[in-house]
Write an enzyme that holds these catalytic residues in place. Structure first.
Site, PDB file in Angstrom:
ATOM      1  N   GLY A  46       0.836  -1.190   0.000  1.00 23.71           N
ATOM      2  CA  GLY A  46       0.000   0.000   0.000  1.00 23.71           C
ATOM      3  C   GLY A  46       0.870   1.238   0.000  1.00 23.71           C
ATOM      4  N   GLN A  51       2.945   9.867   1.659  1.00 25.19           N
ATOM      5  CA  GLN A  51       4.284   9.272   1.744  1.00 25.19           C
ATOM      6  C   GLN A  51       5.213   9.736   0.622  1.00 25.19           C
ATOM      7  OE1 GLN A  51       2.509   5.173   2.359  1.00 25.19           O
ATOM      8  NE2 GLN A  51       4.369   4.981   3.600  1.00 25.19           N
ATOM      9  N   CYS A  97       5.892  -0.292   7.677  1.00 28.65           N
ATOM     10  CA  CYS A  97       5.574   0.923   6.913  1.00 28.65           C
ATOM     11  C   CYS A  97       6.805   1.334   6.122  1.00 28.65           C
ATOM     12  CB  CYS A  97       5.166   2.047   7.868  1.00 28.65           C
ATOM     13  SG  CYS A  97       4.718   3.572   7.014  1.00 28.65           S
ATOM     14  N   LEU A  98       6.595   1.679   4.855  1.00 27.30           N
ATOM     15  CA  LEU A  98       7.709   2.091   3.997  1.00 27.30           C
ATOM     16  C   LEU A  98       8.361   3.374   4.520  1.00 27.30           C
ATOM     17  CD1 LEU A  98       6.066   1.335   0.541  1.00 27.30           C
ATOM     18  CD2 LEU A  98       7.892   0.023   1.659  1.00 27.30           C
ATOM     19  N   HIS A 139      -4.445   1.491   7.679  1.00 29.49           N
ATOM     20  CA  HIS A 139      -3.062   1.996   7.771  1.00 29.49           C
ATOM     21  C   HIS A 139      -2.880   3.174   6.798  1.00 29.49           C
ATOM     22  CE1 HIS A 139       1.483   1.124   7.924  1.00 29.49           C
ATOM     23  NE2 HIS A 139       1.369   1.918   6.859  1.00 29.49           N
ATOM     24  N   GLU A 140      -3.403   3.043   5.573  1.00 24.50           N
ATOM     25  CA  GLU A 140      -3.229   4.111   4.561  1.00 24.50           C
ATOM     26  C   GLU A 140      -4.101   5.324   4.880  1.00 24.50           C
ATOM     27  OE1 GLU A 140      -0.753   3.553   3.017  1.00 24.50           O
ATOM     28  OE2 GLU A 140      -0.647   1.382   2.909  1.00 24.50           O
ATOM     29  N   HIS A 143      -2.413   7.437   7.336  1.00 24.40           N
ATOM     30  CA  HIS A 143      -1.388   8.305   6.731  1.00 24.40           C
ATOM     31  C   HIS A 143      -1.999   9.621   6.258  1.00 24.40           C
ATOM     32  CE1 HIS A 143       2.405   6.153   6.582  1.00 24.40           C
ATOM     33  NE2 HIS A 143       1.891   5.074   6.008  1.00 24.40           N
TER      34      HIS A 143
END
Ligand code: GNR
Ligand code: NI
Length: 192
Positions: A46, A51, A97-98, A139-140, A143
């Protein structure tokens, strides 16, 4: 299509709230494509626009794709996602998480959610999600509100992780400065 750099903790932009988009047009579709390319390259399941420093309420995900199987790719895009229902039942997933590389922690969230969003053709849709899709969507969407998965774990763990990334950023900045100073000093030395 273009790969975009992914922001890393403690980048302050990760804490900003993203703005709703007016409509899904060609420019937004191009951004969605960049996000998918960046997500697959990372690789991740995702990616939120936040991000890559685009403060727009957009996210992409693909929870079907196995990294070694191009054929199973199932890219999904969501604009202005809104959670309209969450189950009482919770589920726990080991999240990463990236933007917080190499950190994994158990996070508890509603097991099932219903999300209203605009699709790639600017049409309103609703989806009911469970399993990893429900986890990843939450999660997204976090963000887009400046929230990170470490906000859902213990304060002690969160502060340890935050400190680690602040230190790493300082070290990177010092290394970059040293490289720059050395580069600038070189011609002078050659002349002398
Ligand atoms: O690639 C990712 N894996 C992942 C695993 C468990 C829960 C959430 C995620 S999302 C993450 C990519 C990312 O950082 N998206 O914001
Ligand atoms: Ni993330």
């Amino acid at each position: 299509m273009a790969l975009r750099p992914i922001l890393i903790l403690p980048d302050k932009r990760l804490r900003q709230k993203a703005q709703p988009i007016a409509a899904v047009d060609d420019a937004i579709r191009a951004l969605m494509d960049d996000m998918l390319e960046t997500m697959y390259a990372a690789p991740g399941i995702g990616l939120a626009a936040t991000q890559i420093g685009e403060m727009k309420r957009l996210l992409v995900l693909d929870v079907a794709k196995r990294q070694d199987e191009e054929a199973s790719a199932e890219p999904m895009v969501f604009a202005n996602p809104d959670i309209v229902w969450s189950s009482e039942e919770l589920s726990t997933y080991n999240e990463g998480c990236l933007s917080i590389p190499e950190i994994y922690e158990e996070v508890e969230r509603p097991a099932r959610i219903r999300v209203r969003y605009l699709d790639r053709d600017n049409r309103q849709q609703e989806i009911e999600a469970d399993g990893i899709l429900a986890t990843c969507l939450q999660h997204e969407i976090d963000h887009l509100n400046g929230v990170l998965f470490i906000d859902h774990i213990s304060r002690l763990k969160r502060e340890m992780i935050s400190k680690k990334f602040v230190k790493a950023a300082k070290r990177d900045a010092e290394d970059a400065k040293q490289d720059k100073d050395e580069t600038e000093a070189r011609p002078a030395r050659l002349e002398g």
